[in-house]
Design a protein around this motif. Structure first.
Motif, short mmCIF file in Angstrom:
data_model
loop_
_atom_site.label_atom_id
_atom_site.label_comp_id
_atom_site.label_asym_id
_atom_site.label_seq_id
_atom_site.Cartn_x
_atom_site.Cartn_y
_atom_site.Cartn_z
N ALA A 1 77.22 51.52 69.06
CA ALA A 1 76.26 50.58 68.55
C ALA A 1 74.92 50.67 69.35
CB ALA A 1 76.63 49.09 68.83
N MET A 2 73.85 50.72 68.55
CA MET A 2 72.48 50.77 68.97
C MET A 2 72.05 49.54 69.82
SD MET A 2 71.06 53.81 68.64
CE MET A 2 71.98 55.37 67.93
N ALA A 3 71.91 49.52 71.21
CA ALA A 3 71.60 48.34 71.90
C ALA A 3 70.18 47.91 71.52
CB ALA A 3 71.61 48.45 73.34
N SER A 4 69.90 46.80 71.47
CA SER A 4 68.54 46.32 71.10
C SER A 4 67.47 46.65 71.98
CB SER A 4 68.54 44.54 71.07
OG SER A 4 68.95 43.95 72.19
N PHE A 5 66.38 46.54 71.76
CA PHE A 5 65.38 47.24 72.84
C PHE A 5 64.82 46.34 73.99
CE2 PHE A 5 60.73 48.17 73.87
CZ PHE A 5 61.17 49.41 74.36
N SER A 6 64.94 47.01 75.05
CA SER A 6 64.25 46.64 76.20
C SER A 6 63.52 47.53 77.02
CB SER A 6 65.17 45.74 77.20
OG SER A 6 65.93 46.41 77.94
N GLU A 7 62.38 47.41 77.64
CA GLU A 7 61.68 48.28 78.54
C GLU A 7 62.77 48.81 79.63
OE1 GLU A 7 57.82 48.14 79.79
OE2 GLU A 7 57.20 47.04 78.05
N GLY A 8 63.45 47.89 80.13
CA GLY A 8 64.49 48.16 81.19
C GLY A 8 65.55 49.14 80.68
N GLY A 9 66.14 48.98 79.48
CA GLY A 9 66.86 49.71 78.91
C GLY A 9 66.66 50.94 78.52
N ALA A 10 65.37 51.01 78.07
CA ALA A 10 64.76 52.28 77.82
C ALA A 10 64.36 53.35 79.18
CB ALA A 10 63.33 52.23 77.25
N LEU A 29 68.36 59.47 69.23
CA LEU A 29 68.54 58.51 68.20
C LEU A 29 68.34 57.23 68.47
CD1 LEU A 29 72.25 59.89 66.83
CD2 LEU A 29 70.05 59.68 65.56
N TRP A 30 68.70 56.56 69.85
CA TRP A 30 68.18 55.56 70.06
C TRP A 30 66.65 55.20 70.20
CZ3 TRP A 30 65.50 52.98 74.31
CH2 TRP A 30 65.69 51.56 74.52
N PHE A 31 65.94 56.40 70.45
CA PHE A 31 64.39 56.07 70.44
C PHE A 31 63.97 56.11 68.93
CE2 PHE A 31 63.82 57.23 74.71
CZ PHE A 31 62.13 57.70 74.92
N GLN A 32 64.80 56.69 68.19
CA GLN A 32 64.40 56.69 66.71
C GLN A 32 64.63 55.43 66.02
OE1 GLN A 32 65.42 60.33 64.40
NE2 GLN A 32 65.91 61.04 66.28
N SER A 33 65.82 54.79 66.73
CA SER A 33 66.08 53.31 66.23
C SER A 33 65.21 52.34 66.47
CB SER A 33 67.70 53.38 66.40
OG SER A 33 67.60 52.79 67.80
N HIS A 34 64.44 52.73 67.44
CA HIS A 34 63.25 51.69 68.18
C HIS A 34 61.95 52.48 67.58
CE1 HIS A 34 66.42 49.08 69.43
NE2 HIS A 34 67.07 50.18 70.26
N ALA A 64 61.79 65.01 73.56
CA ALA A 64 60.70 65.10 72.77
C ALA A 64 60.81 65.69 71.69
CB ALA A 64 59.34 65.24 73.77
N ASN A 65 61.17 66.89 71.63
CA ASN A 65 61.34 67.94 70.74
C ASN A 65 62.38 67.23 69.71
OD1 ASN A 65 61.60 70.25 69.27
ND2 ASN A 65 63.55 70.81 70.08
N ASP A 66 63.41 66.77 70.01
CA ASP A 66 64.56 66.11 69.17
C ASP A 66 63.84 64.78 68.54
OD1 ASP A 66 67.80 66.32 69.30
OD2 ASP A 66 66.82 64.49 68.31
N VAL A 67 63.06 64.19 69.15
CA VAL A 67 62.46 62.88 68.55
C VAL A 67 61.60 63.11 67.42
CG1 VAL A 67 60.92 60.53 68.83
CG2 VAL A 67 63.14 61.31 70.61
N LEU A 68 60.58 64.31 68.15
CA LEU A 68 59.43 64.59 67.11
C LEU A 68 60.20 65.32 65.73
CD1 LEU A 68 56.93 66.13 69.53
CD2 LEU A 68 56.61 64.18 68.15
N GLN A 69 61.21 66.32 65.81
CA GLN A 69 61.38 66.89 64.54
C GLN A 69 62.33 65.87 63.79
OE1 GLN A 69 62.13 71.14 64.32
NE2 GLN A 69 62.51 71.16 66.30
N ASN A 70 63.08 65.08 64.45
CA ASN A 70 63.87 64.30 63.61
C ASN A 70 63.44 63.02 63.20
OD1 ASN A 70 66.31 65.86 63.28
ND2 ASN A 70 66.37 65.85 65.68
N GLY A 75 58.23 59.07 59.10
CA GLY A 75 56.83 58.63 59.40
C GLY A 75 55.88 59.30 60.54
N GLN A 76 54.90 58.92 60.88
CA GLN A 76 54.24 59.60 61.83
C GLN A 76 54.20 58.88 63.43
OE1 GLN A 76 52.23 62.63 61.85
NE2 GLN A 76 53.72 62.80 60.20
#
Length: 184
Positions: A1-10, A29-34, A64-70, A75-76
């Motif tokens: 499950a994708m945990a909700s966003f928090s700066e501490g979690g990130a 995937l977690w980055f992309q979900s947020h 960063a590569n994975d996030v950028l490509q996927n 969107g941008q």
């Protein structure tokens, strides 16, 4: 499950991500979900990269590569968030990387250029210092030879059309493979 966003979690995810493919992909995937928090996530990524050792810096580049490509399909947001920090991030990496890490970094940057994952103005800033002038002095003959020696460019073009049709996971592992493959 994708945990909700928090700066501490990130921060915790950025601290604990490793070079293992599942770790990079899961964090991506977690980055992309947020994606709504793209700017904050990238600021935290940059803070972690600056204080990380060379080995961890490379892991963060792969992330960063994975996030950028996927994230491109959605969107941008991430490209826009990464663009202002990447020149300094890549310079910090170059300053600390040994030769094997520099080769891996170069492969990631080549993929970004070939797939246009970032604006060309940003890609230009990620060039190695002095690269531009070096190419200018190279004779045409030598750059022609260079292309004969590397038919991989044609192969990559072919791959790219497949990539878009394929599931993003396939794309990631191919990118990972490309990043991890020994230089030709």
């Amino acid at each position: 499950a994708m945990a909700s966003f928090s700066e501490g979690g990130a921060r915790e995810r950025l601290r604990t991500v490793t070079g293992a493919q599942e770790s990079v992909e899961g964090t991506s995937l977690w980055f992309q979900s947020h994606v709504a928090h793209a700017t904050t996530l990238v600021q935290l990524w940059m803070a972690e990269l600056i204080r990380a050792d060379a080995k961890k810096k490379l892991v963060l580049v792969y992330l960063a590569n994975d996030v950028l490509q996927n994230s491109r399909k959605s969107g941008q947001a991430f490209a826009n968030a990464f663009s202002p920090v990447l020149p300094a991030a890549i310079t910090a990496c170059r300053n600390e990387f040994g030769e094997p890490q520099l080769q891996k970094l170069k492969r990631v940057l080549n993929v970004w250029r070939e797939r246009c994952v970032l604006p060309s103005s940003v890609l230009a800033q990620l060039q190695e210092p002095g690269k531009e002038s070096e190419h200018a002095h190279e004779g045409h003959a030598s750059s022609r030879q260079h292309h004969h020696r590397q038919p991989s460019h044609e192969r990559k073009k072919h791959e790219r059309s497949h990539d878009d049709a394929h599931h993003s996971a396939t794309k990631v592992s191919r990118t990972e493979a490309a990043a991890a493959a020994p230089a030709p």
